[in-house]
Design an enzyme around this catalytic site. Structure first.
Site, PDB file in Angstrom:
ATOM      1  N   ASP A  29       2.846  -7.210  -0.226  1.00 49.22           N
ATOM      2  CA  ASP A  29       2.858  -7.322  -1.691  1.00 49.22           C
ATOM      3  C   ASP A  29       3.537  -8.619  -2.124  1.00 49.22           C
ATOM      4  O   ASP A  29       4.430  -9.126  -1.439  1.00 49.22           O
ATOM      5  CB  ASP A  29       3.604  -6.102  -2.270  1.00 49.22           C
ATOM      6  CG  ASP A  29       3.313  -5.912  -3.749  1.00 49.22           C
ATOM      7  OD1 ASP A  29       2.428  -6.612  -4.294  1.00 49.22           O
ATOM      8  OD2 ASP A  29       3.985  -5.074  -4.366  1.00 49.22           O
ATOM      9  N   ARG A  33       2.816 -13.073  -7.401  1.00 51.46           N
ATOM     10  CA  ARG A  33       4.091 -13.641  -7.894  1.00 51.46           C
ATOM     11  C   ARG A  33       4.453 -14.926  -7.145  1.00 51.46           C
ATOM     12  O   ARG A  33       4.964 -15.865  -7.721  1.00 51.46           O
ATOM     13  CB  ARG A  33       5.228 -12.606  -7.742  1.00 51.46           C
ATOM     14  CG  ARG A  33       5.290 -11.668  -8.935  1.00 51.46           C
ATOM     15  CD  ARG A  33       6.065 -10.425  -8.615  1.00 51.46           C
ATOM     16  NE  ARG A  33       5.291  -9.546  -7.731  1.00 51.46           N
ATOM     17  CZ  ARG A  33       5.791  -8.505  -7.111  1.00 51.46           C
ATOM     18  NH1 ARG A  33       7.064  -8.213  -7.221  1.00 51.46           N
ATOM     19  NH2 ARG A  33       5.026  -7.757  -6.343  1.00 51.46           N
ATOM     20  N   ARG A  42      -3.472 -16.933  -8.676  1.00 48.24           N
ATOM     21  CA  ARG A  42      -3.153 -15.803  -7.795  1.00 48.24           C
ATOM     22  C   ARG A  42      -3.830 -15.939  -6.425  1.00 48.24           C
ATOM     23  O   ARG A  42      -3.268 -15.574  -5.398  1.00 48.24           O
ATOM     24  CB  ARG A  42      -3.617 -14.488  -8.432  1.00 48.24           C
ATOM     25  CG  ARG A  42      -2.908 -14.124  -9.718  1.00 48.24           C
ATOM     26  CD  ARG A  42      -3.475 -12.808 -10.285  1.00 48.24           C
ATOM     27  NE  ARG A  42      -3.469 -11.742  -9.299  1.00 48.24           N
ATOM     28  CZ  ARG A  42      -2.393 -11.032  -8.973  1.00 48.24           C
ATOM     29  NH1 ARG A  42      -1.246 -11.273  -9.571  1.00 48.24           N
ATOM     30  NH2 ARG A  42      -2.465 -10.093  -8.069  1.00 48.24           N
ATOM     31  N   HIS A  46      -2.949 -15.321  -2.228  1.00 46.97           N
ATOM     32  CA  HIS A  46      -3.671 -14.539  -1.209  1.00 46.97           C
ATOM     33  C   HIS A  46      -3.991 -15.418   0.004  1.00 46.97           C
ATOM     34  O   HIS A  46      -3.892 -14.985   1.149  1.00 46.97           O
ATOM     35  CB  HIS A  46      -4.965 -13.974  -1.799  1.00 46.97           C
ATOM     36  CG  HIS A  46      -4.741 -12.974  -2.895  1.00 46.97           C
ATOM     37  ND1 HIS A  46      -3.783 -11.994  -2.828  1.00 46.97           N
ATOM     38  CD2 HIS A  46      -5.358 -12.801  -4.106  1.00 46.97           C
ATOM     39  CE1 HIS A  46      -3.817 -11.249  -3.924  1.00 46.97           C
ATOM     40  NE2 HIS A  46      -4.753 -11.729  -4.726  1.00 46.97           N
ATOM     41  N   SER A  74      -6.230  -1.702  -1.485  1.00 45.31           N
ATOM     42  CA  SER A  74      -6.161  -0.258  -1.727  1.00 45.31           C
ATOM     43  C   SER A  74      -7.401   0.222  -2.469  1.00 45.31           C
ATOM     44  O   SER A  74      -8.132  -0.576  -3.078  1.00 45.31           O
ATOM     45  CB  SER A  74      -4.912   0.077  -2.550  1.00 45.31           C
ATOM     46  OG  SER A  74      -5.100  -0.306  -3.895  1.00 45.31           O
ATOM     47  N   GLU A  76      -7.425   1.562  -5.115  1.00 43.82           N
ATOM     48  CA  GLU A  76      -7.210   1.269  -6.540  1.00 43.82           C
ATOM     49  C   GLU A  76      -7.366  -0.227  -6.846  1.00 43.82           C
ATOM     50  O   GLU A  76      -7.513  -0.607  -8.004  1.00 43.82           O
ATOM     51  CB  GLU A  76      -5.814   1.742  -6.964  1.00 43.82           C
ATOM     52  CG  GLU A  76      -5.647   3.273  -6.973  1.00 43.82           C
ATOM     53  CD  GLU A  76      -5.579   3.895  -5.582  1.00 43.82           C
ATOM     54  OE1 GLU A  76      -5.141   3.211  -4.631  1.00 43.82           O
ATOM     55  OE2 GLU A  76      -5.988   5.075  -5.436  1.00 43.82           O
ATOM     56  N   ASN A  77      -7.323  -1.070  -5.812  1.00 43.85           N
ATOM     57  CA  ASN A  77      -7.435  -2.522  -6.044  1.00 43.85           C
ATOM     58  C   ASN A  77      -8.824  -2.944  -6.565  1.00 43.85           C
ATOM     59  O   ASN A  77      -8.985  -4.051  -7.069  1.00 43.85           O
ATOM     60  CB  ASN A  77      -7.121  -3.322  -4.778  1.00 43.85           C
ATOM     61  CG  ASN A  77      -5.636  -3.410  -4.455  1.00 43.85           C
ATOM     62  OD1 ASN A  77      -5.260  -3.558  -3.300  1.00 43.85           O
ATOM     63  ND2 ASN A  77      -4.783  -3.319  -5.468  1.00 43.85           N
ATOM     64  N   ARG A 197       7.692  -2.878   3.132  1.00 41.04           N
ATOM     65  CA  ARG A 197       7.026  -3.303   1.898  1.00 41.04           C
ATOM     66  C   ARG A 197       7.728  -4.551   1.385  1.00 41.04           C
ATOM     67  O   ARG A 197       8.958  -4.567   1.225  1.00 41.04           O
ATOM     68  CB  ARG A 197       7.051  -2.223   0.821  1.00 41.04           C
ATOM     69  CG  ARG A 197       6.305  -2.723  -0.427  1.00 41.04           C
ATOM     70  CD  ARG A 197       6.062  -1.677  -1.470  1.00 41.04           C
ATOM     71  NE  ARG A 197       5.195  -2.253  -2.502  1.00 41.04           N
ATOM     72  CZ  ARG A 197       4.335  -1.589  -3.232  1.00 41.04           C
ATOM     73  NH1 ARG A 197       4.202  -0.302  -3.063  1.00 41.04           N
ATOM     74  NH2 ARG A 197       3.605  -2.200  -4.142  1.00 41.04           N
ATOM     75  N   ARG A 203       7.933   1.411  -3.837  1.00 38.58           N
ATOM     76  CA  ARG A 203       6.905   2.450  -3.991  1.00 38.58           C
ATOM     77  C   ARG A 203       6.067   2.548  -2.722  1.00 38.58           C
ATOM     78  O   ARG A 203       5.979   1.602  -1.955  1.00 38.58           O
ATOM     79  CB  ARG A 203       5.923   2.059  -5.113  1.00 38.58           C
ATOM     80  CG  ARG A 203       6.444   2.133  -6.507  1.00 38.58           C
ATOM     81  CD  ARG A 203       5.267   1.946  -7.488  1.00 38.58           C
ATOM     82  NE  ARG A 203       4.791   0.573  -7.506  1.00 38.58           N
ATOM     83  CZ  ARG A 203       5.338  -0.411  -8.232  1.00 38.58           C
ATOM     84  NH1 ARG A 203       6.393  -0.165  -8.978  1.00 38.58           N
ATOM     85  NH2 ARG A 203       4.847  -1.634  -8.202  1.00 38.58           N
ATOM     86  N   GLU A 216      10.716   5.316   9.010  1.00 42.24           N
ATOM     87  CA  GLU A 216      11.838   4.560   8.416  1.00 42.24           C
ATOM     88  C   GLU A 216      11.255   3.562   7.423  1.00 42.24           C
ATOM     89  O   GLU A 216      10.288   2.849   7.735  1.00 42.24           O
ATOM     90  CB  GLU A 216      12.609   3.814   9.513  1.00 42.24           C
ATOM     91  CG  GLU A 216      13.321   4.725  10.485  1.00 42.24           C
ATOM     92  CD  GLU A 216      14.412   5.571   9.831  1.00 42.24           C
ATOM     93  OE1 GLU A 216      15.071   5.084   8.878  1.00 42.24           O
ATOM     94  OE2 GLU A 216      14.596   6.730  10.267  1.00 42.24           O
TER      95      GLU A 216
HETATM   96  C1  FPP Z   1      -0.739  -7.633  -3.033  1.00 40.93           C
HETATM   97  O1  FPP Z   1      -0.123  -8.705  -3.722  1.00 40.93           O
HETATM   98  C2  FPP Z   1      -1.712  -8.159  -2.098  1.00 40.93           C
HETATM   99  C3  FPP Z   1      -3.024  -7.799  -2.045  1.00 40.93           C
HETATM  100  C4  FPP Z   1      -3.654  -6.795  -2.925  1.00 40.93           C
HETATM  101  C5  FPP Z   1      -3.938  -8.440  -1.084  1.00 40.93           C
HETATM  102  C6  FPP Z   1      -3.441  -8.544   0.316  1.00 40.93           C
HETATM  103  C7  FPP Z   1      -4.202  -9.599   0.969  1.00 40.93           C
HETATM  104  C8  FPP Z   1      -3.684 -10.527   1.782  1.00 40.93           C
HETATM  105  C9  FPP Z   1      -2.299 -10.527   2.259  1.00 40.93           C
HETATM  106  C10 FPP Z   1      -4.578 -11.620   2.212  1.00 40.93           C
HETATM  107  C11 FPP Z   1      -4.919 -11.688   3.656  1.00 40.93           C
HETATM  108  C12 FPP Z   1      -5.179 -10.382   4.320  1.00 40.93           C
HETATM  109  C13 FPP Z   1      -5.890 -10.257   5.464  1.00 40.93           C
HETATM  110  C14 FPP Z   1      -6.026  -8.940   6.122  1.00 40.93           C
HETATM  111  C15 FPP Z   1      -6.554 -11.400   6.105  1.00 40.93           C
HETATM  112  P1  FPP Z   1      -0.366  -8.805  -5.282  1.00 40.93           P
HETATM  113  O2  FPP Z   1      -1.571  -9.630  -5.509  1.00 40.93           O
HETATM  114  O3  FPP Z   1      -0.416  -7.432  -5.875  1.00 40.93           O
HETATM  115  O4  FPP Z   1       0.942  -9.560  -5.734  1.00 40.93           O
HETATM  116  P2  FPP Z   1       1.715  -9.379  -7.103  1.00 40.93           P
HETATM  117  O5  FPP Z   1       2.237  -7.974  -7.124  1.00 40.93           O
HETATM  118  O6  FPP Z   1       2.790 -10.394  -7.005  1.00 40.93           O
HETATM  119  O7  FPP Z   1       0.733  -9.660  -8.194  1.00 40.93           O
END
Ligand code: FPP
Length: 252
Positions: A29, A33, A42, A46, A74, A76-77, A197, A203, A216
């Site tokens: 996560d 940010r 954003r 990623h 997820s 929900e994403n 996390r 959460r 854990e």
């Molecule tokens: C959450 O951060 C992150 C995600 C929903 C995407 C996770 C994807 C990656 C780490 C990219 C690469 C993954 C692989 C498997 C190659 P957020 O966007 O919710 O951050 P925020 O809470 O700061 O907005």
């Protein structure tokens, strides 16, 4: 070629397999940010998050952690703006294409968890190919949770078990914890010993629910794009300081 880990900075960390977590699960996560703090979009977060995935997979493999699950997207994403969803789908696709040789060389098996039917066909295809190509790799298992939801996993397990009861294959008193475990998408893996996390959120966010009963929990303020080898080693060292009782008492 082995990667070198900064183990000298973690003298308290034991590499004894009996003391390492067998299964580490990570809620990655904070990409958004991370980017916002730098005045970037954003998606740049990623993109950098993908580099952390590579670093953490390699470090976990080098340490000798047998199972690693990455909560990448997820159920929900899907509600995120379509431009971000499309970007992530392309990023996962690119990751699998560019990493597959390296995964083979490292003996890493890829598993997919979640409702992969919802993924775009191109991604589904390369995911299925990678799972198939890496199926006999034995050095480590990396499970990618894509379109995954913990509640959905439990609901689907309940459906499978109910169908088996209706078909007369099992009776209701044969439904126990082990039967539920076998019906979950994680049947091929042990429960996580350690959940990490990033980004300071406290959460579970519909990640593993049944599977986390005695896991854990480790929360860190570090944002995922900044989470690399050292942060993983810190989490493992913290894990090794915990006393796990599984509901029992410590002798003496
Ligand atoms: C959450 O951060 C992150 C995600 C929903 C995407 C996770 C994807 C990656 C780490 C990219 C690469 C993954 C692989 C498997 C190659 P957020 O966007 O919710 O951050 P925020 O809470 O700061 O907005």
């Amino acid at each position: 070629m082995a990667i070198s880990l900064p183990l000298n900075d973690f003298p308290q960390l034991s590499r004894d397999p009996a003391r390492l977590p067998r299964h580490v699960a990570i809620v990655m996560d904070g990409n958004g940010r991370w980017a916002r703090r730098r005045g970037l979009g954003r998606n740049e977060g990623h993109r950098r998050g993908k580099d952390s995935v590579r670093a953490v997979v390699e470090a976990a493999r080098e340490l000798g952690i047998p199972y690693l699950t990455l909560f990448a997207f997820s159920a929900e994403n899907w509600a995120r703006p379509s431009t971000e969803v499309d970007f992530l789908m392309r990023l996962f696709h690119r990751y699998l294409l560019t990493e597959s040789k390296r995964l083979m060389k490292r003996g890493i098996r890829i598993l997919a968890l979640g409702d992969t039917e919802r993924l775009p066909p191109r991604l589904r295809h390369v995911l299925a190919e990678t799972v198939e190509a890496t199926r006999d790799n034995r050095d480590m298992t990396v499970a990618l949770a894509l379109s995954y939801g913990g509640r959905q996993d439990v609901v689907s397990a309940v459906r499978k078990i109910a169908s088996a009861v209706v078909a007369g294959e099992i009776s209701t008193d044969q439904i126990d914890s082990a039967a539920v475990e076998r019906a979950l998408t994680t049947a091929a893996m042990p429960d996580p010993d350690l959940l990490i996390r990033t980004s300071g959120e406290l959460r579970i966010s519909n990640f593993f629910l049944f599977q986390l009963a005695y896991t854990e929990l480790y929360f860190t303020d570090t944002l995922w794009p900044d989470f690399r080898e050292r942060e993983l080693l810190s989490a493992i060292a913290a894990f090794q300081m915990r006393e796990r009782r599984f509901g029992g008492v410590t002798p003496g």
